[in-house]
Design an enzyme around this catalytic site. Structure first.
Site, PDB file in Angstrom:
ATOM      1  CB  SER A 136      17.080  33.279 -14.337  1.00 42.15           C
ATOM      2  OG  SER A 136      15.709  33.006 -12.608  1.00 42.15           O
ATOM      3  CE  LYS A 162      17.577  35.216 -11.344  1.00 42.65           C
ATOM      4  NZ  LYS A 162      16.783  37.152 -11.177  1.00 42.65           N
ATOM      5  CE  LYS A 164      14.499  33.431  -9.586  1.00 48.48           C
ATOM      6  NZ  LYS A 164      13.676  35.044  -9.616  1.00 48.48           N
ATOM      7  CG  ASP A 189      15.880  36.255  -7.708  1.00 49.97           C
ATOM      8  OD1 ASP A 189      15.719  36.777  -5.946  1.00 49.97           O
ATOM      9  OD2 ASP A 189      15.866  36.959  -9.180  1.00 49.97           O
ATOM     10  CD  GLU A 214      17.517  39.183  -8.889  1.00 45.32           C
ATOM     11  OE1 GLU A 214      18.509  38.758  -9.293  1.00 45.32           O
ATOM     12  OE2 GLU A 214      16.605  39.210  -9.451  1.00 45.32           O
ATOM     13  CG  ASP A 239      14.019  42.154  -9.104  1.00 42.29           C
ATOM     14  OD1 ASP A 239      14.071  43.213  -9.470  1.00 42.29           O
ATOM     15  OD2 ASP A 239      13.727  40.769  -9.271  1.00 42.29           O
ATOM     16  CE  LYS A 263      13.258  40.865 -12.949  1.00 38.14           C
ATOM     17  NZ  LYS A 263      12.403  40.689 -12.168  1.00 38.14           N
ATOM     18  N   GLY A 291      14.396  39.544 -16.147  1.00 39.38           N
ATOM     19  CA  GLY A 291      13.596  39.225 -16.926  1.00 39.38           C
ATOM     20  C   GLY A 291      11.970  38.301 -15.989  1.00 39.38           C
TER      21      GLY A 291
HETATM   22  O1  OSB Z   1      13.102  38.144  -9.642  1.00 41.53           O
HETATM   23  O2  OSB Z   1      13.807  37.822 -12.096  1.00 41.53           O
HETATM   24  C1  OSB Z   1      13.139  37.568 -10.444  1.00 41.53           C
HETATM   25  C2  OSB Z   1      10.583  35.266 -13.118  1.00 41.53           C
HETATM   26  C3  OSB Z   1       9.160  36.197 -12.163  1.00 41.53           C
HETATM   27  C4  OSB Z   1       9.241  37.512 -11.569  1.00 41.53           C
HETATM   28  C5  OSB Z   1      10.589  37.355 -11.051  1.00 41.53           C
HETATM   29  C6  OSB Z   1      11.809  37.317 -11.126  1.00 41.53           C
HETATM   30  C7  OSB Z   1      11.928  36.118 -12.532  1.00 41.53           C
HETATM   31  C8  OSB Z   1      13.110  35.234 -12.622  1.00 41.53           C
HETATM   32  C9  OSB Z   1      13.013  34.995 -15.162  1.00 41.53           C
HETATM   33  O3  OSB Z   1      14.143  35.203 -12.039  1.00 41.53           O
HETATM   34  C10 OSB Z   1      13.772  35.735 -15.622  1.00 41.53           C
HETATM   35  C11 OSB Z   1      13.268  34.978 -17.199  1.00 41.53           C
HETATM   36  O4  OSB Z   1      13.731  33.881 -17.062  1.00 41.53           O
HETATM   37  O5  OSB Z   1      12.840  35.687 -17.083  1.00 41.53           O
HETATM   38 MG    MG Z   2      14.778  38.945  -8.996  1.00 38.33          MG
END
Ligand code: OSB
Ligand code: MG
Length: 369
Positions: A136, A162, A164, A189, A214, A239, A263, A291
């Site tokens: 991510s 992925k 953001k 995402d 996402e 999510d 998660k 994550g």
């Molecule tokens: O939406 O998946 C998410 C990190 C913090 C809060 C929300 C998210 C995330 C990530 C990071 O996308 C995932 C990771 O590398 O741990």
């Molecule tokens: Mg997410």
């Protein structure tokens, strides 16, 4: 299982690179760790995935600490607990606060697996010894910087990327990335940064053949996501909106998503995660492991969960070195050249918890016995 003492700790860990999402930027994590000890002196470790503020969901470091200390720890301590699978139910008088619950529930699974001499992933019923991994990547200053980061992750072997997105950092950066990498498994995402009024944008994104988009809409919505999914080709992945097996069932029945990100913290621990996976499996909905910028303890729990049958897509669990100068477990989590992580065969979470390193980063500690 009979827990005689519970240690709560808050550690602070600086990220190697700041991580930016549509809801904010993180440079240092404030992580609550839970260590439980049984009558024989065996221990189990769990990590709370709540963030530094109530921005991903309502929970945050200090709320989780207070909920654990005041309500959750007193429920599990000094009583005979039949099995880790029963802990979620024991905690049901407390509403919500799933990340706080998961911290203690997952510690119970680690302890129970150790008591049985089994690796956690086998104890959970996992079916694969290696999990497929993606990364991510946070919001960057320019598309060029993003492309440079993606190049590095692909070279390391990661199977999917992925990125953001947020208003102002969406169609253009995705288009640039797609131009440079026409074939990769790519997804985006939004962390709830849009509304149904943005359907035009999502229709435009259809041309980029994303694996999925996402959580485009509100964090607590299922209804509008169903309306959006009907109007776009790209699969929607939920999510934030999926906090329970019932949420998963409702979202699937309504047609609000075609993929679910699981998660551990968001759903309340391993037992609930297994149920969400089950619901998805019965409905042919693939899942993957999300994550939350975890330290090694949470990461080890994620690896174990991702060995369950329904976790067929590469998730957001990646190498320790992408987050930390030094992780709090030994060895750190590493990724193979073809983008997989091996689930360890030693009992419990399967990594050594480095207590002196944890001590170095501890800012508060409380033992309840
Ligand atoms: O939406 O998946 C998410 C990190 C913090 C809060 C929300 C998210 C995330 C990530 C990071 O996308 C995932 C990771 O590398 O741990
Ligand atoms: Mg997410």
């Amino acid at each position: 299982m009979f827990i005689t003492s519970v240690e709560l700790r808050e550690i602070r860990l600086s990220l190697v690179h700041p991580f930016e999402t549509s809801f904010g930027r993180t440079t240092e994590r404030r992580i609550v760790l839970v260590r439980i000890v049984d009558r024989e002196g065996a221990e189990g470790w769990g990590e709370c995935t709540a963030g530094e503020g109530p921005f991903y969901c309502e929970e945050w470091t200090a709320s989780a600490w207070a909920t654990l200390k005041t309500f959750l720890v007193p429920i599990v301590i000094s009583k005979e607990i039949e099995s880790a699978a029963d802990v979620w139910k024991l905690l049901q008088s407390v509403r919500g606060n799933r990340m706080a619950k998961a911290a203690i529930e997952t510690a119970c699974w680690d302890l129970e697996a150790k008591q049985l001499g089994l690796s956690l992933w086998k104890h959970l019923g996992g079916v694969r010894s290696e999990i497929p991994c993606g990364v991510s990547i946070g919001i960057q200053q320019t598309p060029d910087e993003l492309i440079e980061k993606i190049e590095k992750e692909l070279a390391a072997g990661y199977q999917r990327i992925k990125i953001k997105i947020k208003p102002g950092w969406d169609a253009n950066s995705i288009s640039e990335v797609r131009k440079r990498f026409p074939e990769i498994q790519l997804m985006a995402d939004a962390n709830s940064a849009y509304t149904l009024a943005d359907v035009g944008l999502f229709r435009e994104l259809d041309q980029f053949e994303l694996m999925m988009i996402e959580q485009p809409l509100a964090h607590d919505d299922i209804f509008d996501h169903a309306a959006l999914q009907k109007q776009i080709k790209t699969p929607v992945c939920l999510d934030e909106s999926i906090r329970s097996p019932a949420d998963a069932e409702h979202a699937i029945q309504l047609g609000a998503c075609r993929v679910i990100n699981v998660k551990l913290g968001r759903v309340g621990g391993h037992a609930q995660a297994k149920e969400v996976e089950q619901v998805c499996h019965e409905n042919n909905i693939p899942v993957w492991c999300g994550g939350m910028l975890e330290s090694g303890i949470g990461r080890a729990h994620n690896i174990a969960m991702a060995t369950l049958a329904g976790f067929t897509l590469p998730g957001d669990v990646s190498a320790s070195s992408r987050y930390w100068e030094q992780d709090i477990i030994d060895p750190p989590v590493t990724v193979s050249a073809n983008g997989t992580i091996k689930a360890p065969d030693t009992p419990g979470i399967g990594f050594e918890v480095n207590k002196s390193r944890i001590d170095q980063h501890t800012v508060r500690k409380e033992t309840i016995s």
